[in-house]
Design a protein around this motif. Structure first.
Motif, PDB file in Angstrom:
ATOM      1  N   ARG A   1       0.821  -1.186  -0.117  1.00  0.00           N
ATOM      2  CA  ARG A   1      -0.322   0.212  -0.394  1.00  0.00           C
ATOM      3  C   ARG A   1       0.663   1.571  -0.270  1.00  0.00           C
ATOM      4  NH1 ARG A   1      -3.041  -3.360   3.891  1.00  0.00           N
ATOM      5  NH2 ARG A   1      -2.115  -1.920   5.377  1.00  0.00           N
ATOM      6  N   ASP A   2       1.863   1.254   0.483  1.00  0.00           N
ATOM      7  CA  ASP A   2       3.066   2.105   0.861  1.00  0.00           C
ATOM      8  C   ASP A   2       3.516   2.796  -0.973  1.00  0.00           C
ATOM      9  OD1 ASP A   2       2.460   2.249   3.945  1.00  0.00           O
ATOM     10  OD2 ASP A   2       4.455   1.258   3.896  1.00  0.00           O
TER      11      ASP A   2
ATOM     12  N   HIS B   1       2.220   2.166  -3.443  1.00  0.00           N
ATOM     13  CA  HIS B   1       1.491   2.742  -4.953  1.00  0.00           C
ATOM     14  C   HIS B   1       0.259   4.082  -3.727  1.00  0.00           C
ATOM     15  CE1 HIS B   1       0.100  -0.571  -6.996  1.00  0.00           C
ATOM     16  NE2 HIS B   1       0.011  -1.428  -6.107  1.00  0.00           N
ATOM     17  N   ARG B   2       0.487   4.006  -2.852  1.00  0.00           N
ATOM     18  CA  ARG B   2       0.604   5.320  -2.253  1.00  0.00           C
ATOM     19  C   ARG B   2       1.725   6.240  -2.534  1.00  0.00           C
ATOM     20  NH1 ARG B   2       1.023   7.753   2.936  1.00  0.00           N
ATOM     21  NH2 ARG B   2       1.873   6.133   3.455  1.00  0.00           N
TER      22      ARG B   2
END
Length: 242
Positions: free
Chosen positions: A121-122, A124-125
């Motif tokens: 998630r990190d 992609h964010r």
């Protein structure tokens, strides 16, 4: 003698991320860390709290730190920490600690998987791309090391790696550093120039060492890379067949 209450295994186990420096189970999680790791190998509770305060303050750019805890009943029975470095697009596993009564039950694998999803998630964010790799430190005495080296995606790097000295009275701790490819197949080697950037990020940003190049252990690692273009895998001795 006062006996500690035994938490039955039938009690539901949950995993959550600690996001607040005032979390009531933070101190209990750190006590588990202290039971698992020697003082020379662990950061302080004050460092954990400062990192959580920074995270809550929204001051980070391409960095993300996670503290996951596993709770059964009201007891913290496991934890995992890790840092995502956006400039390198890699996640670094910090600590993994499991309560003695919960080992060999798959909890470590569950925490590692949750940490990996957090890194994904990190990526992609913060970077807008899939996660490239996960890094980690393993001691030579850890029986898991050889099993790890046999994984198709894992490269255990053949060079002298050290965790920095975390207190003035301690020595730097020797470990093996591994690189687990997430996007694509296992890397056959890392370029020395790439590894230098990784090491600096780990020491400067992960462990908060103000001037890594002034530390003898860091300079030793740099000297070990100075005459090499590529860093390949460690070759472990294979036991003779019986």
């Amino acid at each position: 003698m006062i006996r500690k209450p035994v938490v039955p295994r039938s009690t539901r186990l949950s995993v959550r991320e600690v996001a607040d420096a005032n979390d009531p189970q933070l101190s209990e999680a750190y006590a588990l860390l202290a039971r698992t790791f020697h003082s020379s190998e662990r950061v302080s509770l004050a460092d954990w709290k400062a990192t959580l305060e920074e995270k809550a303050g929204g001051v980070w750019t391409d960095l993300a730190w996670h503290l996951l805890i596993a709770v059964r009943g009201r007891k913290v029975v496991g934890l995992a920490t890790g840092t995502y470095f956006g400039s390198l697009n890699v996640g670094m596993v910090g600590y993994l600690a499991i309560d003695a009564g919960m080992r060999s039950g798959g909890l470590g694998s569950r925490l590692r998987q949750r940490l990996r999803r957090a890194f994904e998630r990190d990526a992609h964010r913060l970077a807008g791309v899939p996660l490239a790799a996960i890094l980690g430190e393993v001691s030579a005495e850890n029986p898991w090391l050889r099993a790890l080296a046999r994984r198709p995606a894992v490269l255990v790097l053949n060079f002298p790696y050290f965790q920095p000295r975390l207190r003035p009275s301690d020595d730097p701790s020797p470990f093996y550093l591994y690189h687990e490819a997430i996007t694509g197949p296992r890397r056959p080697y890392l370029a020395a120039s790439e590894l230098r950037r990784i090491l600096y990020a780990i020491w400067r940003r992960g462990y908060r060492i103000a001037r890594p190049l002034e530390r003898p252990a860091f300079r030793l690692m740099m000297r070990a890379l100075a005459t090499r273009r590529r860093i390949g895998p460690v070759t472990f001795p294979i036991p003779a067949a019986r």
